[in-house]
Design a protein around this motif. Sequence first.
Motif, short mmCIF file in Angstrom:
data_model
loop_
_atom_site.label_atom_id
_atom_site.label_comp_id
_atom_site.label_asym_id
_atom_site.label_seq_id
_atom_site.Cartn_x
_atom_site.Cartn_y
_atom_site.Cartn_z
N ARG A 299 -0.37 -34.26 -39.20
CA ARG A 299 -1.70 -33.66 -39.23
C ARG A 299 -1.63 -32.15 -39.44
NH1 ARG A 299 -4.93 -36.78 -34.31
NH2 ARG A 299 -4.87 -38.87 -35.25
N ASP A 302 -0.87 -31.34 -43.06
CA ASP A 302 -2.06 -31.55 -43.88
C ASP A 302 -3.05 -30.41 -43.70
OD1 ASP A 302 -3.94 -33.30 -45.52
OD2 ASP A 302 -5.09 -33.06 -43.67
N GLN A 303 -3.23 -29.98 -42.45
CA GLN A 303 -4.16 -28.89 -42.18
C GLN A 303 -3.66 -27.58 -42.78
OE1 GLN A 303 -7.17 -29.39 -40.72
NE2 GLN A 303 -7.55 -27.30 -41.43
#
Length: 454
Positions: A299, A302-303
């Motif tokens: 995550r 991706d961020q």
Amino acid sequence: MQAIKLLQLSNLDLTTFVEEELERNPLLERASCEAAGVESLTGAGEVSAEQPAEAAARNAQDAAPTTYTEWGGGASGDEDYNLEAFVAAETTLLGSLAEQLSVTVTSPTQRMIGQYLIDLVDEAGYLPSDLGGAAKRLGATQEDVEDVLAVLQKFDPPGVCARALSECLAIQLRELDRYDPAMQALVEHLDLLAKRDIASLRKLCGVDDEDIADMIGEIRRLNPKPGMKFGSARLQTMVPDVYVRPGPDGGWHVELNSDTLPRVLVNQTYYSELSKKIGKDGDKSYFTDALRNATWLVRALDQRARTILKVATEIVRQQDGFFTHGVAHLRPLNLKAVADAIQMHESTVSRVTANKYMATNRGTFELKYFFTASIASADGGEAHSAEAVRHHIKQLIDSEAPAAILSDDTIVERMRASGIDIARRTVAKYREAMRIPSSVQRRRESNNQQPSME
């Protein structure tokens, strides 16, 4: 905190870190390009609403991982973060030149030109013999490029950024205050030295046998390849994090470089199989932590990618004039303007723009080079770049009459009349930075230069 720290890593440092995590965490695996996916945006103004990077850590499955203790020696405070652990100990030639550029040149335009030229330097420290295309590509004049080149050629190591061996030697001789007419003649006829035609050299230089021998000795003590001081390893090509290309609608297409994005997935199937077989509480805790850390990393990566894309897209929107017309059209821009436009914290934008590069139609530049200082407009209009203000001050002083030397207060009044709101102390600061004497000193020098009436 860990998600925020990921932002400031270069793509090379990030790749190294992710490789280590793949070896350490059994639940992480490489993802294919199709599975990972790469976002792109067309047009600098089309930015989707993404959550700030600060929220990434809060939105992770559980608390931030605790296994990445090498990031800061186990400390939780951001000020204790050991960034040096991710930086190569050996300084590179290009890195040294870029660092000297950042502390020597304040003009955004000259920095852009300087960075472009630095990226052309080979491992021996030389630039291509023909730089004619640089001015055209950057939208600058040939004079602008030559001015910046003169600055670069004063950097360490002596002789760097030359376009030929003769120029490299001449730079070093000037540094030693030994570039007199005789030495200049020798440097300009190195072909005769290579042929050992000493008699012709002596005649051209206008010196005797003893002098020509000393001059040749001086030449041989110089460094013909100054860049090799940083090692003989082949210089790595700079890998951009973002590509900017002209769009079909007249705007700009901004996309991430998929080659720099580590692609990892959480192997949920493997975890499900393990959870049925694990019997010991210690083993369950280990794999639970591994799952949490793997999920968080996926995550966070991706961020990070979304945040870089968002910031880069806003920079392109704000600096459209540069991409369309060239360096003379760089707008005043600061971190806060970008942060406010995309609803992020200023510190997040600062981290994103560190160690990140954008490949454009005008060259590849570090994101931070698009930020320039500015002076407010007196009439509430568009701000003026600090470099333009400095240029205006210099023009006023250069054109002052000997009998009417301008004080700093008078310069402030004239600047405001031209629509530039500037404080007296700022005028003084810029004047001193340009090494222009005060009005009292200039008046005294003017009086001393006037011819006597007697």
